[in-house]
Design a protein around this motif. Structure first.
Motif, PDB file in Angstrom:
ATOM      1  N   MET A 118      -8.303  30.076  -3.994  1.00  0.00           N
ATOM      2  CA  MET A 118      -7.931  30.478  -5.342  1.00  0.00           C
ATOM      3  C   MET A 118      -6.475  30.954  -5.402  1.00  0.00           C
ATOM      4  SD  MET A 118      -9.152  30.584  -8.276  1.00  0.00           S
ATOM      5  CE  MET A 118      -9.090  31.354  -9.831  1.00  0.00           C
ATOM      6  N   THR A 119      -6.044  31.612  -4.332  1.00  0.00           N
ATOM      7  CA  THR A 119      -4.657  32.093  -4.356  1.00  0.00           C
ATOM      8  C   THR A 119      -3.667  30.937  -4.253  1.00  0.00           C
ATOM      9  OG1 THR A 119      -4.690  32.439  -1.981  1.00  0.00           O
ATOM     10  CG2 THR A 119      -5.275  34.320  -3.378  1.00  0.00           C
ATOM     11  N   ALA A 120      -4.116  29.810  -3.689  1.00  0.00           N
ATOM     12  CA  ALA A 120      -3.223  28.653  -3.608  1.00  0.00           C
ATOM     13  C   ALA A 120      -2.902  28.126  -5.000  1.00  0.00           C
ATOM     14  CB  ALA A 120      -3.856  27.560  -2.760  1.00  0.00           C
ATOM     15  N   LEU A 121      -3.860  28.209  -5.913  1.00  0.00           N
ATOM     16  CA  LEU A 121      -3.601  27.756  -7.281  1.00  0.00           C
ATOM     17  C   LEU A 121      -2.567  28.628  -7.983  1.00  0.00           C
ATOM     18  CD1 LEU A 121      -7.173  26.812  -8.552  1.00  0.00           C
ATOM     19  CD2 LEU A 121      -5.299  25.299  -7.925  1.00  0.00           C
ATOM     20  N   LEU A 122      -2.494  29.883  -7.596  1.00  0.00           N
ATOM     21  CA  LEU A 122      -1.491  30.767  -8.197  1.00  0.00           C
ATOM     22  C   LEU A 122      -0.079  30.350  -7.803  1.00  0.00           C
ATOM     23  CD1 LEU A 122      -3.234  34.225  -7.739  1.00  0.00           C
ATOM     24  CD2 LEU A 122      -3.040  32.863  -9.826  1.00  0.00           C
ATOM     25  N   TRP A 123       0.067  29.651  -6.703  1.00  0.00           N
ATOM     26  CA  TRP A 123       1.365  29.120  -6.286  1.00  0.00           C
ATOM     27  C   TRP A 123       1.565  27.674  -6.739  1.00  0.00           C
ATOM     28  CZ3 TRP A 123       5.071  32.110  -4.446  1.00  0.00           C
ATOM     29  CH2 TRP A 123       4.721  33.328  -3.899  1.00  0.00           C
ATOM     30  N   LEU A 124       0.518  26.883  -6.680  1.00  0.00           N
ATOM     31  CA  LEU A 124       0.668  25.454  -6.950  1.00  0.00           C
ATOM     32  C   LEU A 124       0.875  25.143  -8.429  1.00  0.00           C
ATOM     33  CD1 LEU A 124      -1.964  23.935  -4.525  1.00  0.00           C
ATOM     34  CD2 LEU A 124       0.521  23.892  -4.334  1.00  0.00           C
ATOM     35  N   ILE A 125       0.183  25.839  -9.310  1.00  0.00           N
ATOM     36  CA  ILE A 125       0.327  25.547 -10.745  1.00  0.00           C
ATOM     37  C   ILE A 125       1.734  25.869 -11.244  1.00  0.00           C
ATOM     38  CG2 ILE A 125      -0.470  26.208 -13.048  1.00  0.00           C
ATOM     39  CD1 ILE A 125      -3.305  26.306 -11.876  1.00  0.00           C
ATOM     40  N   PRO A 126       2.292  27.061 -10.957  1.00  0.00           N
ATOM     41  CA  PRO A 126       3.687  27.290 -11.391  1.00  0.00           C
ATOM     42  C   PRO A 126       4.688  26.356 -10.711  1.00  0.00           C
ATOM     43  CG  PRO A 126       2.631  29.363 -10.865  1.00  0.00           C
ATOM     44  CD  PRO A 126       1.705  28.286 -10.436  1.00  0.00           C
ATOM     45  N   ALA A 127       4.453  26.024  -9.442  1.00  0.00           N
ATOM     46  CA  ALA A 127       5.365  25.111  -8.758  1.00  0.00           C
ATOM     47  C   ALA A 127       5.330  23.735  -9.417  1.00  0.00           C
ATOM     48  CB  ALA A 127       4.993  25.005  -7.282  1.00  0.00           C
ATOM     49  N   ALA A 128       4.143  23.266  -9.793  1.00  0.00           N
ATOM     50  CA  ALA A 128       4.033  21.971 -10.462  1.00  0.00           C
ATOM     51  C   ALA A 128       4.704  22.004 -11.830  1.00  0.00           C
ATOM     52  CB  ALA A 128       2.566  21.576 -10.600  1.00  0.00           C
ATOM     53  N   LEU A 129       4.564  23.091 -12.546  1.00  0.00           N
ATOM     54  CA  LEU A 129       5.204  23.204 -13.856  1.00  0.00           C
ATOM     55  C   LEU A 129       6.725  23.248 -13.733  1.00  0.00           C
ATOM     56  CD1 LEU A 129       2.795  25.723 -15.614  1.00  0.00           C
ATOM     57  CD2 LEU A 129       3.017  23.270 -16.036  1.00  0.00           C
ATOM     58  N   VAL A 130       7.225  23.971 -12.735  1.00  0.00           N
ATOM     59  CA  VAL A 130       8.680  24.057 -12.546  1.00  0.00           C
ATOM     60  C   VAL A 130       9.238  22.696 -12.133  1.00  0.00           C
ATOM     61  CG1 VAL A 130      10.467  25.051 -11.063  1.00  0.00           C
ATOM     62  CG2 VAL A 130       8.735  26.520 -12.083  1.00  0.00           C
ATOM     63  N   LEU A 131       8.572  22.010 -11.201  1.00  0.00           N
ATOM     64  CA  LEU A 131       9.055  20.697 -10.782  1.00  0.00           C
ATOM     65  C   LEU A 131       8.977  19.675 -11.910  1.00  0.00           C
ATOM     66  CD1 LEU A 131       7.588  20.482  -7.186  1.00  0.00           C
ATOM     67  CD2 LEU A 131       9.976  20.753  -7.838  1.00  0.00           C
ATOM     68  N   GLY A 132       7.944  19.751 -12.714  1.00  0.00           N
ATOM     69  CA  GLY A 132       7.847  18.863 -13.869  1.00  0.00           C
ATOM     70  C   GLY A 132       8.943  19.124 -14.884  1.00  0.00           C
ATOM     71  N   ALA A 133       9.241  20.397 -15.125  1.00  0.00           N
ATOM     72  CA  ALA A 133      10.319  20.745 -16.052  1.00  0.00           C
ATOM     73  C   ALA A 133      11.668  20.283 -15.514  1.00  0.00           C
ATOM     74  CB  ALA A 133      10.332  22.247 -16.306  1.00  0.00           C
ATOM     75  N   MET A 134      11.868  20.407 -14.201  1.00  0.00           N
ATOM     76  CA  MET A 134      13.129  19.938 -13.611  1.00  0.00           C
ATOM     77  C   MET A 134      13.263  18.425 -13.739  1.00  0.00           C
ATOM     78  SD  MET A 134      13.410  22.386 -10.243  1.00  0.00           S
ATOM     79  CE  MET A 134      14.382  21.188  -9.392  1.00  0.00           C
ATOM     80  N   GLY A 135      12.181  17.702 -13.541  1.00  0.00           N
ATOM     81  CA  GLY A 135      12.218  16.252 -13.716  1.00  0.00           C
ATOM     82  C   GLY A 135      12.500  15.863 -15.150  1.00  0.00           C
ATOM     83  N   LEU A 136      11.895  16.563 -16.086  1.00  0.00           N
ATOM     84  CA  LEU A 136      12.127  16.282 -17.505  1.00  0.00           C
ATOM     85  C   LEU A 136      13.563  16.592 -17.901  1.00  0.00           C
ATOM     86  CD1 LEU A 136      10.619  15.306 -20.012  1.00  0.00           C
ATOM     87  CD2 LEU A 136      10.114  17.692 -20.530  1.00  0.00           C
ATOM     88  N   LEU A 137      14.096  17.699 -17.399  1.00  0.00           N
ATOM     89  CA  LEU A 137      15.489  18.035 -17.683  1.00  0.00           C
ATOM     90  C   LEU A 137      16.436  17.011 -17.057  1.00  0.00           C
ATOM     91  CD1 LEU A 137      15.461  21.913 -17.290  1.00  0.00           C
ATOM     92  CD2 LEU A 137      15.727  20.595 -19.391  1.00  0.00           C
ATOM     93  N   GLY A 138      16.112  16.542 -15.866  1.00  0.00           N
ATOM     94  CA  GLY A 138      16.934  15.508 -15.240  1.00  0.00           C
ATOM     95  C   GLY A 138      16.924  14.214 -16.030  1.00  0.00           C
ATOM     96  N   PHE A 139      15.763  13.860 -16.569  1.00  0.00           N
ATOM     97  CA  PHE A 139      15.668  12.659 -17.401  1.00  0.00           C
ATOM     98  C   PHE A 139      16.494  12.811 -18.671  1.00  0.00           C
ATOM     99  CE2 PHE A 139      13.522  10.514 -20.951  1.00  0.00           C
ATOM    100  CZ  PHE A 139      13.734   9.201 -20.561  1.00  0.00           C
TER     101      PHE A 139
END
Length: 55
Positions: free
Chosen positions: A1-22
């Protein structure tokens, strides 16, 4: 469960960075001339390449 606390924000940040790069690529004109590079390789405007040693 604690892994989701790291993985969900990391996925959101990486997705936002990809969108900003696009959006940056769109704004800077990276996709303006899609056919130019494909057609430029077919144009033979130079003569044959000859080494200086072969002359």
């Amino acid at each position: 469960m604690t892994a989701l606390l790291w993985l969900i924000p990391a996925a959101l940040v990486l997705g936002a960075m990809g969108l900003l790069g696009f959006f940056w690529a769109m704004k800077s004109g990276q996709y303006d001339d899609l056919d130019g590079a494909a057609e430029r390789i077919l144009i033979d405007d130079d003569g044959p390449i000859v080494d200086e040693d072969e002359r």
